[in-house]
Design a protein around this motif. Sequence first.
Motif, PDB file in Angstrom:
ATOM      1  N   CYS A 124     -12.473  -9.496   1.327  1.00  0.00           N
ATOM      2  CA  CYS A 124     -12.414  -8.176   1.960  1.00  0.00           C
ATOM      3  C   CYS A 124     -12.569  -7.079   0.917  1.00  0.00           C
ATOM      4  O   CYS A 124     -12.168  -7.237  -0.231  1.00  0.00           O
ATOM      5  CB  CYS A 124     -11.106  -7.989   2.718  1.00  0.00           C
ATOM      6  N   ARG A 160      -8.119  -2.499   1.003  1.00  0.00           N
ATOM      7  CA  ARG A 160      -6.842  -2.873   0.385  1.00  0.00           C
ATOM      8  C   ARG A 160      -5.707  -2.446   1.298  1.00  0.00           C
ATOM      9  O   ARG A 160      -4.856  -1.647   0.880  1.00  0.00           O
ATOM     10  CB  ARG A 160      -6.667  -2.120  -0.944  1.00  0.00           C
ATOM     11  N   CYS A 168      -1.732  -5.937   4.025  1.00  0.00           N
ATOM     12  CA  CYS A 168      -2.541  -7.162   4.002  1.00  0.00           C
ATOM     13  C   CYS A 168      -2.942  -7.538   2.574  1.00  0.00           C
ATOM     14  O   CYS A 168      -2.485  -8.556   2.048  1.00  0.00           O
ATOM     15  CB  CYS A 168      -3.755  -6.962   4.906  1.00  0.00           C
ATOM     16  N   LEU A 169      -3.773  -6.705   1.944  1.00  0.00           N
ATOM     17  CA  LEU A 169      -4.217  -6.981   0.568  1.00  0.00           C
ATOM     18  C   LEU A 169      -3.969  -5.745  -0.288  1.00  0.00           C
ATOM     19  O   LEU A 169      -4.926  -5.093  -0.724  1.00  0.00           O
ATOM     20  CB  LEU A 169      -5.723  -7.299   0.561  1.00  0.00           C
ATOM     21  N   GLY A 191     -10.700 -11.991   6.581  1.00  0.00           N
ATOM     22  CA  GLY A 191     -11.487 -11.205   5.668  1.00  0.00           C
ATOM     23  C   GLY A 191     -12.316 -10.140   6.411  1.00  0.00           C
ATOM     24  O   GLY A 191     -12.030  -9.784   7.523  1.00  0.00           O
ATOM     25  N   ASN A 206     -13.370  -4.082   9.775  1.00  0.00           N
ATOM     26  CA  ASN A 206     -12.741  -2.843   9.288  1.00  0.00           C
ATOM     27  C   ASN A 206     -13.674  -1.644   9.460  1.00  0.00           C
ATOM     28  O   ASN A 206     -13.302  -0.523   9.136  1.00  0.00           O
ATOM     29  CB  ASN A 206     -12.279  -2.994   7.831  1.00  0.00           C
TER      30      ASN A 206
HETATM   31 FE1  SF4 Z   1      -9.221  -6.304   4.769  1.00  0.00          FE
HETATM   32 FE2  SF4 Z   1      -8.750  -6.420   7.368  1.00  0.00          FE
HETATM   33 FE3  SF4 Z   1      -6.859  -7.152   5.567  1.00  0.00          FE
HETATM   34 FE4  SF4 Z   1      -7.501  -4.595   5.803  1.00  0.00          FE
HETATM   35  S1  SF4 Z   1      -6.572  -5.878   7.392  1.00  0.00           S
HETATM   36  S2  SF4 Z   1      -7.279  -5.719   3.863  1.00  0.00           S
HETATM   37  S3  SF4 Z   1      -9.639  -4.676   6.244  1.00  0.00           S
HETATM   38  S4  SF4 Z   1      -8.778  -8.163   5.960  1.00  0.00           S
END
Ligand code: SF4
Length: 323
Positions: free
Chosen positions: A21, A24, A28-29, A67, A96
């Motif tokens: 992805c 950020r 999540c990441l 992702g 996203n």
């Molecule tokens: Fe990426 Fe979706 Fe996670 Fe946001 S929610 S970091 S866009 S995988």
Amino acid sequence: MLQDNFGRRFYYLRLSITDVCNFRCTYCLPDGYQCDNDRDFLKLAEIKRIATGFASLGTEKIRITGGEPSLRKDLPEIIQACKQTDGIKTVALTSNGYKLEQHLPIWADAGLDALNISIDSLDPRQFNAITGQDKLDTILSGIDNGLAAGFNNIKINTVLMREHNAHDLNTFFNYVKDKPVSLRFIELMQTGDNKEFYQQQHVSGQHIKNQLLANGWMPTIRNKTAGPAEVYAHPNYQGTIGLIMPYAKDFCNTCNRLRVSSLGKLHLCLFADEGLSLREQIQNDDVAALQRRIVSLLDNKQATHFLKDGFTGATKHLSMLGG
Ligand code: SF4
Ligand code: SAM
């Protein structure tokens, strides 16, 4: 037909095609995608076999997720392959929105039926603070262009967070006043990596439900391939508001979906202890063997997740598997 030991039927597959992805998202990441080893993501031919195998067991809808699925260059071919599979009536995508503005016409031409876009704030600065990307305006115009071109099945996913958006619900309600989109508030879920953030930011969707009911919003009827949202409509609003409340009692009773990761593992639940590999059967192009494997693994599906007790299974973050 795929049916588990609790009488639940599975019409709906969520298929992750990458765990990479470029956002950020804080829940999540937060440190961005970490590439710790080589990944052998499902190839187009394998995706076709998964679609065929699940469709032959009664799956009618495939949601492509990640992702960020739009980072795969062959996304249009993947959409088309799913759409052309006998028995698949609906192909949906969760994204996203990074490539939405340019690519929606291509995805629609490939056969995309439905689109979920994640937008946690309608304020550009806050959107940037949550996602690390200054992209809100282009994502919103991508949605407007899609609607203008007649792509009407658009949903927005908004993760509810105490400090970021839970106090500002009217902005979201106003957004759907004149737009025929379904905006769904998703309760923040705990995953392996976000315990502290979850404890700081989780809010229940129950107060929104109370607010909707008190203000003339009416629950709508759910169909058999519908996602987990409770959806509310109002005569003065073109759009609808949905609530996804995974911590609510009985949430799992209506589970109708299974998941396959981008590495070809079957996840019986978003919070299962492990993914169960289907790769051998997929690579051997043996649909009957794939069917037998899926049916036998389904025997292990539990009645519920144990999120309330803080058990998040193998899921470190949802980028691993899709939401
Ligand atoms: Fe990426 Fe979706 Fe996670 Fe946001 S929610 S970091 S866009 S995988
Ligand atoms: N990258 C794509 C996107 O963000 O739409 C698809 C994958 S993302 C994991 C799918 C959905 O899961 C998004 O709507 C995202 O907001 C949601 N999500 C991710 N982590 C979550 C969490 N911990 N709790 C609730 N929803 C989460």
